[in-house]
Design an enzyme around this catalytic site. Structure first.
Site, short mmCIF file in Angstrom:
data_model
loop_
_atom_site.label_atom_id
_atom_site.label_comp_id
_atom_site.label_asym_id
_atom_site.label_seq_id
_atom_site.Cartn_x
_atom_site.Cartn_y
_atom_site.Cartn_z
N ALA A 15 0.84 -1.21 0.00
CA ALA A 15 0.00 0.00 0.00
C ALA A 15 0.87 1.25 0.00
CB ALA A 15 -0.93 -0.01 1.21
N ASN A 20 -34.76 17.26 21.66
CA ASN A 20 -33.75 16.55 22.46
C ASN A 20 -32.48 17.36 22.67
OD1 ASN A 20 -33.17 16.37 19.69
ND2 ASN A 20 -31.96 14.53 19.97
N GLU A 58 6.34 -8.25 -17.92
CA GLU A 58 5.60 -6.99 -17.81
C GLU A 58 5.32 -6.43 -19.20
OE1 GLU A 58 4.33 -5.47 -14.77
OE2 GLU A 58 4.64 -7.62 -14.65
N ARG A 72 -31.47 6.55 11.61
CA ARG A 72 -30.07 6.89 11.87
C ARG A 72 -29.50 5.98 12.96
NH1 ARG A 72 -30.36 12.87 13.36
NH2 ARG A 72 -28.17 12.47 13.81
N THR A 104 7.37 -3.70 -6.95
CA THR A 104 6.57 -4.57 -6.07
C THR A 104 7.43 -5.57 -5.28
OG1 THR A 104 6.08 -5.82 -8.10
CG2 THR A 104 4.35 -4.40 -7.26
N TYR A 162 -39.83 13.61 14.19
CA TYR A 162 -38.44 13.39 14.57
C TYR A 162 -38.44 12.79 15.98
CZ TYR A 162 -33.81 13.88 16.39
OH TYR A 162 -32.61 13.59 16.97
N ARG A 168 -3.82 9.56 -9.21
CA ARG A 168 -4.95 9.68 -10.14
C ARG A 168 -6.31 9.79 -9.43
NH1 ARG A 168 -3.96 4.82 -14.07
NH2 ARG A 168 -2.46 4.19 -12.49
C1 UD1 Z 1 1.45 -5.20 -11.30
C2 UD1 Z 1 2.18 -6.42 -11.86
C3 UD1 Z 1 1.59 -6.79 -13.21
C4 UD1 Z 1 0.10 -7.04 -13.07
C5 UD1 Z 1 -0.58 -5.82 -12.47
C6 UD1 Z 1 -2.01 -6.13 -12.18
C7 UD1 Z 1 4.46 -6.20 -11.04
C8 UD1 Z 1 5.86 -5.87 -11.40
N1 UD1 Z 1 3.58 -6.12 -12.02
O1 UD1 Z 1 1.75 -4.13 -12.19
O2 UD1 Z 1 2.21 -7.96 -13.71
O3 UD1 Z 1 -0.45 -7.33 -14.35
O4 UD1 Z 1 0.05 -5.47 -11.21
O5 UD1 Z 1 -2.67 -4.97 -11.79
O6 UD1 Z 1 4.20 -6.56 -9.91
N2 UD1 Z 1 3.46 -0.86 -4.78
C9 UD1 Z 1 4.17 -0.51 -3.66
N3 UD1 Z 1 5.48 -0.15 -3.80
C10 UD1 Z 1 6.09 -0.14 -5.00
C11 UD1 Z 1 5.37 -0.49 -6.14
C12 UD1 Z 1 4.05 -0.86 -6.01
O7 UD1 Z 1 3.64 -0.53 -2.56
O8 UD1 Z 1 7.29 0.20 -5.02
C13 UD1 Z 1 2.06 -1.25 -4.64
C14 UD1 Z 1 1.09 -0.29 -5.29
O9 UD1 Z 1 0.62 0.64 -4.36
C15 UD1 Z 1 -0.03 -1.19 -5.77
C16 UD1 Z 1 0.68 -2.52 -6.05
O10 UD1 Z 1 1.88 -2.48 -5.33
O11 UD1 Z 1 -1.00 -1.41 -4.79
C17 UD1 Z 1 0.91 -2.79 -7.51
O12 UD1 Z 1 1.73 -1.78 -8.04
P1 UD1 Z 1 1.47 -1.16 -9.47
O13 UD1 Z 1 2.44 -0.10 -9.70
O14 UD1 Z 1 0.03 -0.83 -9.62
O15 UD1 Z 1 1.82 -2.40 -10.38
P2 UD1 Z 1 1.41 -2.57 -11.90
O16 UD1 Z 1 2.35 -1.80 -12.74
O17 UD1 Z 1 -0.02 -2.34 -12.06
#
Ligand code: UD1
Ligand code: MG
Length: 448
Positions: A13, A373, A159, A320, A85, A353, A19
């Site tokens: 995370a 109230n 990738e 509520r 990742t 109410y 975006r």
């Molecule tokens: C990743 C996958 C890709 C897959 C896709 C699916 C890798 C290299 N690629 O790509 O194969 O098809 O998801 O959606 O894993 N994050 C971190 N720190 C980092 C990088 C990412 O915490 O340094 C977190 C991001 O917040 C996110 C997740 O890891 O929640 C995935 O990262 P993101 O950059 O979206 O990966 P994709 O390029 O989409």
């Protein structure tokens, strides 16, 4: 059987989520009444994880606090630079080193994944696989990693930016989430380099790294609607729609009638008994339960409320937090209830109410009854006894008690307690002057 295998869930995370164009961290945006991060953690917990590592960017304390509500023992790790990742997963090195059977790597921005899918992802580890990838076939594969198979076995993940034209023609894509054998996870992650099109440490390279050592890699499959990520508010709305579809379906399969399901909005925790009927255009915020046979009429909004068996709510009602309706209570149109116990068979049918109150069984509050109230500083309680009858357009100024079986005359402003079975009148006495109007008109006409 899987329960016996110790599982560490690492939740990535540390993304910036630009975006979303939001002051709030991306994964704290809600779907069906709770944050994406909470959905992901709940799925991990249901899939049998026993330890959790949350990878956040510097300043990610808010994420940690939210995560602790779902899984209190979660351990935060800060990824100071966003280098990919695999690099993110390695931030949890200290947790992985403690030694787990399974390491599940999840993305906090992929909140629709189901716990069954995560269990299936863990499955092959038990049978000796070193890495299990999650595959899916998106309508448009652009941007996703492609799953490269050789001799019917998963050989690598490429990738999109690194893929050849031929590889880009592959429709089977990587969902991103992955399961690693806990004893081999660190050596695999440590062997991954950043020599690629993006100069990042790709988690996806764990597959080729394992195969190079002769270790088995396996593939599990998911539907696209489970693994689509959320990067902007359009995708957030799409994820909400998918989640709503699931929640409605499960409610209906559980015995709820929805006249127009597409116009009913549920929360992740909405609970229904059997034979509940929900008319069109009803919104359930978090924390609502509706017991057997209750009817929620059109255009009602409920949050934090309990609706008893056979009760009737709406149309145009608002319940509520803290609204508790006992069985067969009736809450009618343009009625708002907050922090109030409404007794069995009690009726508040129009334009009222009722807040910070107790309404006894079979009491009847006439149209326009208001519990006063709040004095601008404190909230005070109103108690209405069983079988009491409050005439229309009465104001009950709290703290005040209307005894059992008492009557309150219409239009009263009640400031003192009313004894059981008494009649309370607190309004101007009617004065009548016979012929006054006729004389008045004659007088005015003569002066024109
Ligand atoms: C990743 C996958 C890709 C897959 C896709 C699916 C890798 C290299 N690629 O790509 O194969 O098809 O998801 O959606 O894993 N994050 C971190 N720190 C980092 C990088 C990412 O915490 O340094 C977190 C991001 O917040 C996110 C997740 O890891 O929640 C995935 O990262 P993101 O950059 O979206 O990966 P994709 O390029 O989409
Ligand atoms: Mg992504």
């Amino acid at each position: 059987m899987q329960k016996e295998r110790a599982c560490l869930a690492i939740i990535l995370a540390a993304g910036d989520g630009v975006r979303m164009r939001s002051a709030k961290p991306k994964v704290l945006h809600g779907i069906a009444g709770r944050a994406m991060l909470e959905h992901t953690l709940a799925a991990a917990a249901e899939a049998g994880a026993e330890a959790y590592a949350l990878i956040v960017a510097p300043g990610g304390q808010e994420l940690v606090s939210v995560a602790r509500k779902i899984v209190p023992p979660i351990e935060p790790f800060v990824q100071t630079r966003r280098l990919g990742t695999a690099h993110a997963a390695l931030a949890a090195r200290a947790a992985i080193e403690r030694g787990y059977d399974d390491v599940l790597i999840l993305f906090a921005d992929t909140p629709l994944v189901r716990s069954e899918t995560l269990r299936n992802l863990r499955g092959p580890l038990e049978r000796g696989a070193a890495v299990v990838a999650l595959g899916f076939e998106p309508a448009d594969p652009t941007g996703y990693g492609r799953l490269i198979e050789q001799d019917g076995r998963l050989a690598a993940i490429r990738e999109h930016k690194d893929a050849s034209e031929a590889e880009r023609g592959i429709s089977l894509c990587n969902a991103g989430l992955m399961a690693l054998d806990g004893r081999r996870a660190l050596s695999l992650l440590d062997s991954i380099s950043d020599v690629n099109a993006q100069g990042e440490f790709y988690l996806t390279d764990a597959v080729a790294a394992a195969r190079a050592r002769g270790w088995e890699c396996s593939l599990s499959l998911a539907r696209e609607d489970e693994v689509s990520g959320v990067n902007d508010r359009v995708q957030l709305a799409a994820a909400e729609a998918i989640m709503q579809g699931r929640l409605r379906e499960s409610a209906m399969r559980g015995g709820v009638t929805m006249v127009d399901p597409a116009s009913v909005f549920l929360s992740w925790d909405t609970r229904f008994g059997r034979d509940v009927v929900i008319e069109p255009h009803v919104v359930f915020g978090p924390g609502v339960s509706v017991a057997d046979g209750a009817v929620i009429h059109a255009f009602s909004h409920l949050a934090g409320a309990q609706v008893g068996a056979g009760a009737s709510v709406g149309p145009f009602a608002r319940l509520r937090p803290g609204a508790h309706l006992a069985e067969k209570a009736k809450i009618g149109n343009f009625v708002e209830i907050k922090a109030a116990e409404i007794g069995a068979g009690a009726a508040i049918s129009h334009l009222s109410y009722v807040g910070d109150a107790t309404v006894g069984a079979r009491a009847n509050l006439g149209a326009g009854t208001i519990t006063c109230n709040y004095d601008g500083f404190d909230k005070r309680r109103t108690e209405i006894g069983e079988g009491a009858f409050v005439g229309s357009n009465s104001s009950l100024v709290a703290p005040v008690r209307i005894g059992e079986g008492a009557y309150v005359g219409s239009g009263s402003v009640i400031t003192r307690d009313v004894e059981p079975d008494a009649l309370a009148l607190a309004r101007g006495r009617q004065v009548e002057k016979p012929g006054w109007a006729k004389a008045f008109r004659a007088d005015r006409r003569s002066k024109k």
